[in-house]
Design a protein around this motif. Structure first.
Motif, PDB file in Angstrom:
ATOM      1  N   ALA A 211       0.820  -1.209   0.000  1.00 19.32           N
ATOM      2  CA  ALA A 211       0.000   0.000   0.000  1.00 19.32           C
ATOM      3  C   ALA A 211       0.851   1.254   0.000  1.00 19.32           C
ATOM      4  CB  ALA A 211      -0.934  -0.006   1.206  1.00 19.32           C
ATOM      5  N   GLY A 212       1.990   1.215   0.707  1.00 16.02           N
ATOM      6  CA  GLY A 212       2.807   2.421   0.799  1.00 16.02           C
ATOM      7  C   GLY A 212       1.957   3.581   1.283  1.00 16.02           C
ATOM      8  N   GLU A 213       1.998   4.668   0.560  1.00 10.93           N
ATOM      9  CA  GLU A 213       1.207   5.836   0.938  1.00 10.93           C
ATOM     10  C   GLU A 213      -0.010   6.006   0.028  1.00 10.93           C
ATOM     11  OE1 GLU A 213       3.495   9.335   1.508  1.00 10.93           O
ATOM     12  OE2 GLU A 213       5.058   8.275   2.598  1.00 10.93           O
ATOM     13  N   THR A 214      -0.304   5.008  -0.772  1.00 14.10           N
ATOM     14  CA  THR A 214      -1.461   5.099  -1.659  1.00 14.10           C
ATOM     15  C   THR A 214      -2.623   4.309  -1.069  1.00 14.10           C
ATOM     16  OG1 THR A 214      -0.791   3.151  -2.911  1.00 14.10           O
ATOM     17  CG2 THR A 214       0.041   5.260  -3.685  1.00 14.10           C
ATOM     18  N   SER A 215      -3.805   4.613  -1.546  1.00 13.35           N
ATOM     19  CA  SER A 215      -4.966   3.863  -1.090  1.00 13.35           C
ATOM     20  C   SER A 215      -5.112   2.602  -1.935  1.00 13.35           C
ATOM     21  CB  SER A 215      -6.218   4.724  -1.196  1.00 13.35           C
ATOM     22  OG  SER A 215      -6.435   5.099  -2.534  1.00 13.35           O
ATOM     23  N   LEU A 216      -5.868   1.662  -1.422  1.00 12.13           N
ATOM     24  CA  LEU A 216      -6.061   0.405  -2.134  1.00 12.13           C
ATOM     25  C   LEU A 216      -7.090   0.580  -3.242  1.00 12.13           C
ATOM     26  CD1 LEU A 216      -6.052  -1.986   0.926  1.00 12.13           C
ATOM     27  CD2 LEU A 216      -4.196  -1.486  -0.638  1.00 12.13           C
ATOM     28  N   PRO A 217      -6.933  -0.124  -4.349  1.00 12.86           N
ATOM     29  CA  PRO A 217      -7.855   0.044  -5.475  1.00 12.86           C
ATOM     30  C   PRO A 217      -9.244  -0.509  -5.151  1.00 12.86           C
ATOM     31  CG  PRO A 217      -6.317  -1.729  -5.909  1.00 12.86           C
ATOM     32  CD  PRO A 217      -5.881  -1.087  -4.627  1.00 12.86           C
ATOM     33  N   PRO A 218     -10.286   0.139  -5.644  1.00 12.62           N
ATOM     34  CA  PRO A 218     -11.652  -0.348  -5.395  1.00 12.62           C
ATOM     35  C   PRO A 218     -11.882  -1.761  -5.938  1.00 12.62           C
ATOM     36  CG  PRO A 218     -11.683   1.867  -6.335  1.00 12.62           C
ATOM     37  CD  PRO A 218     -10.263   1.393  -6.375  1.00 12.62           C
ATOM     38  N   ALA A 219     -11.161  -2.134  -6.969  1.00 11.81           N
ATOM     39  CA  ALA A 219     -11.332  -3.466  -7.561  1.00 11.81           C
ATOM     40  C   ALA A 219     -10.944  -4.582  -6.602  1.00 11.81           C
ATOM     41  CB  ALA A 219     -10.514  -3.572  -8.848  1.00 11.81           C
ATOM     42  N   LEU A 220     -10.194  -4.269  -5.561  1.00 12.25           N
ATOM     43  CA  LEU A 220      -9.788  -5.290  -4.592  1.00 12.25           C
ATOM     44  C   LEU A 220     -11.001  -5.883  -3.877  1.00 12.25           C
ATOM     45  CD1 LEU A 220      -7.605  -6.887  -3.157  1.00 12.25           C
ATOM     46  CD2 LEU A 220      -7.281  -4.940  -1.614  1.00 12.25           C
ATOM     47  N   ALA A 221     -11.951  -5.038  -3.501  1.00  9.42           N
ATOM     48  CA  ALA A 221     -13.168  -5.543  -2.850  1.00  9.42           C
ATOM     49  C   ALA A 221     -13.940  -6.465  -3.788  1.00  9.42           C
ATOM     50  CB  ALA A 221     -14.045  -4.382  -2.392  1.00  9.42           C
ATOM     51  N   ASP A 222     -13.964  -6.129  -5.081  1.00 10.53           N
ATOM     52  CA  ASP A 222     -14.635  -6.986  -6.065  1.00 10.53           C
ATOM     53  C   ASP A 222     -13.926  -8.323  -6.205  1.00 10.53           C
ATOM     54  OD1 ASP A 222     -16.510  -4.989  -6.574  1.00 10.53           O
ATOM     55  OD2 ASP A 222     -15.334  -4.152  -8.236  1.00 10.53           O
ATOM     56  N   ALA A 223     -12.588  -8.311  -6.211  1.00 12.50           N
ATOM     57  CA  ALA A 223     -11.826  -9.557  -6.308  1.00 12.50           C
ATOM     58  C   ALA A 223     -12.099 -10.457  -5.098  1.00 12.50           C
ATOM     59  CB  ALA A 223     -10.332  -9.255  -6.428  1.00 12.50           C
ATOM     60  N   ILE A 224     -12.154  -9.846  -3.912  1.00 13.04           N
ATOM     61  CA  ILE A 224     -12.445 -10.618  -2.705  1.00 13.04           C
ATOM     62  C   ILE A 224     -13.814 -11.274  -2.805  1.00 13.04           C
ATOM     63  CG2 ILE A 224     -12.949 -10.395  -0.234  1.00 13.04           C
ATOM     64  CD1 ILE A 224     -10.649  -8.274  -0.164  1.00 13.04           C
ATOM     65  N   LYS A 225     -14.818 -10.513  -3.247  1.00  3.37           N
ATOM     66  CA  LYS A 225     -16.172 -11.070  -3.390  1.00  3.37           C
ATOM     67  C   LYS A 225     -16.200 -12.199  -4.416  1.00  3.37           C
ATOM     68  CE  LYS A 225     -18.577  -6.816  -2.249  1.00  3.37           C
ATOM     69  NZ  LYS A 225     -19.280  -6.840  -1.067  1.00  3.37           N
ATOM     70  N   THR A 226     -15.451 -12.049  -5.497  1.00  2.00           N
ATOM     71  CA  THR A 226     -15.399 -13.089  -6.522  1.00  2.00           C
ATOM     72  C   THR A 226     -14.803 -14.376  -5.952  1.00  2.00           C
ATOM     73  OG1 THR A 226     -15.225 -11.461  -8.300  1.00  2.00           O
ATOM     74  CG2 THR A 226     -14.483 -13.702  -8.801  1.00  2.00           C
ATOM     75  N   TRP A 227     -13.686 -14.259  -5.229  1.00  6.41           N
ATOM     76  CA  TRP A 227     -13.101 -15.458  -4.618  1.00  6.41           C
ATOM     77  C   TRP A 227     -14.097 -16.120  -3.671  1.00  6.41           C
ATOM     78  CZ3 TRP A 227      -8.469 -11.889  -3.700  1.00  6.41           C
ATOM     79  CH2 TRP A 227      -7.553 -11.993  -4.755  1.00  6.41           C
ATOM     80  N   GLN A 228     -14.743 -15.315  -2.835  1.00  9.02           N
ATOM     81  CA  GLN A 228     -15.699 -15.866  -1.880  1.00  9.02           C
ATOM     82  C   GLN A 228     -16.892 -16.504  -2.599  1.00  9.02           C
ATOM     83  OE1 GLN A 228     -16.159 -12.255   0.477  1.00  9.02           O
ATOM     84  NE2 GLN A 228     -15.155 -13.272   2.209  1.00  9.02           N
ATOM     85  N   ASN A 229     -17.388 -15.874  -3.641  1.00  6.85           N
ATOM     86  CA  ASN A 229     -18.509 -16.440  -4.407  1.00  6.85           C
ATOM     87  C   ASN A 229     -18.133 -17.743  -5.095  1.00  6.85           C
ATOM     88  OD1 ASN A 229     -20.201 -14.362  -3.628  1.00  6.85           O
ATOM     89  ND2 ASN A 229     -19.846 -13.155  -5.485  1.00  6.85           N
TER      90      ASN A 229
END
Length: 119
Positions: free
Chosen positions: A44-62
């Motif tokens: 992450a460093g000093e940047t924020s995490l990309p919004p697509a990360l939440a989508d990837a997590i949901k896809t793995w869980q689904n």
């Protein structure tokens, strides 16, 4: 081996690190290459995490995968992603880090990891 045994067999393991080289590299690499785990290190460093990360997590869980988040859980909370936390102690040894002489001392290293299982 102890950490590997603690995780679900189908797991996706996400390490959040604030440093370019951190626990995700040191602990995640053996999980990937010795135990065949799906491991991703997020720098992450000093940047924020990309919004697509939440989508990837949901896809793995689904798809029936268990997702673990190792690192600061503030982002999970900001995304309203529920999780439960356990801890794991990782013990290792390494040669001392020195630039002025040949390393000779063996140092004990212990990481206390907070493992967040995403629900």
């Amino acid at each position: 081996a102890q950490l590997d045994a603690q995780l679900a067999p189908d797991a996706v393991i996400l390490f959040l690190d604030d440093a370019p080289v951190g626990v995700g590299d040191i602990v995640g690499t053996p999980l990937r290459f010795m135990y065949g785990r799906d491991v991703y290190k997020i720098y992450a460093g000093e940047t924020s995490l990309p919004p697509a990360l939440a989508d990837a997590i949901k896809t793995w869980q689904n798809n029936g995968r268990t997702v673990y988040w190792i690192g600061n859980s503030a982002w999970l909370e900001s995304q309203n992603i529920p999780f439960t936390t356990t801890e794991a102690a990782i013990k290792s040894t390494a040669l001392e880090g020195t630039y002025t002489q040949k390393p000779t001392r063996i140092q004990k290293i212990e990481w206390m990891l907070k493992i967040n299982e995403l629900k």
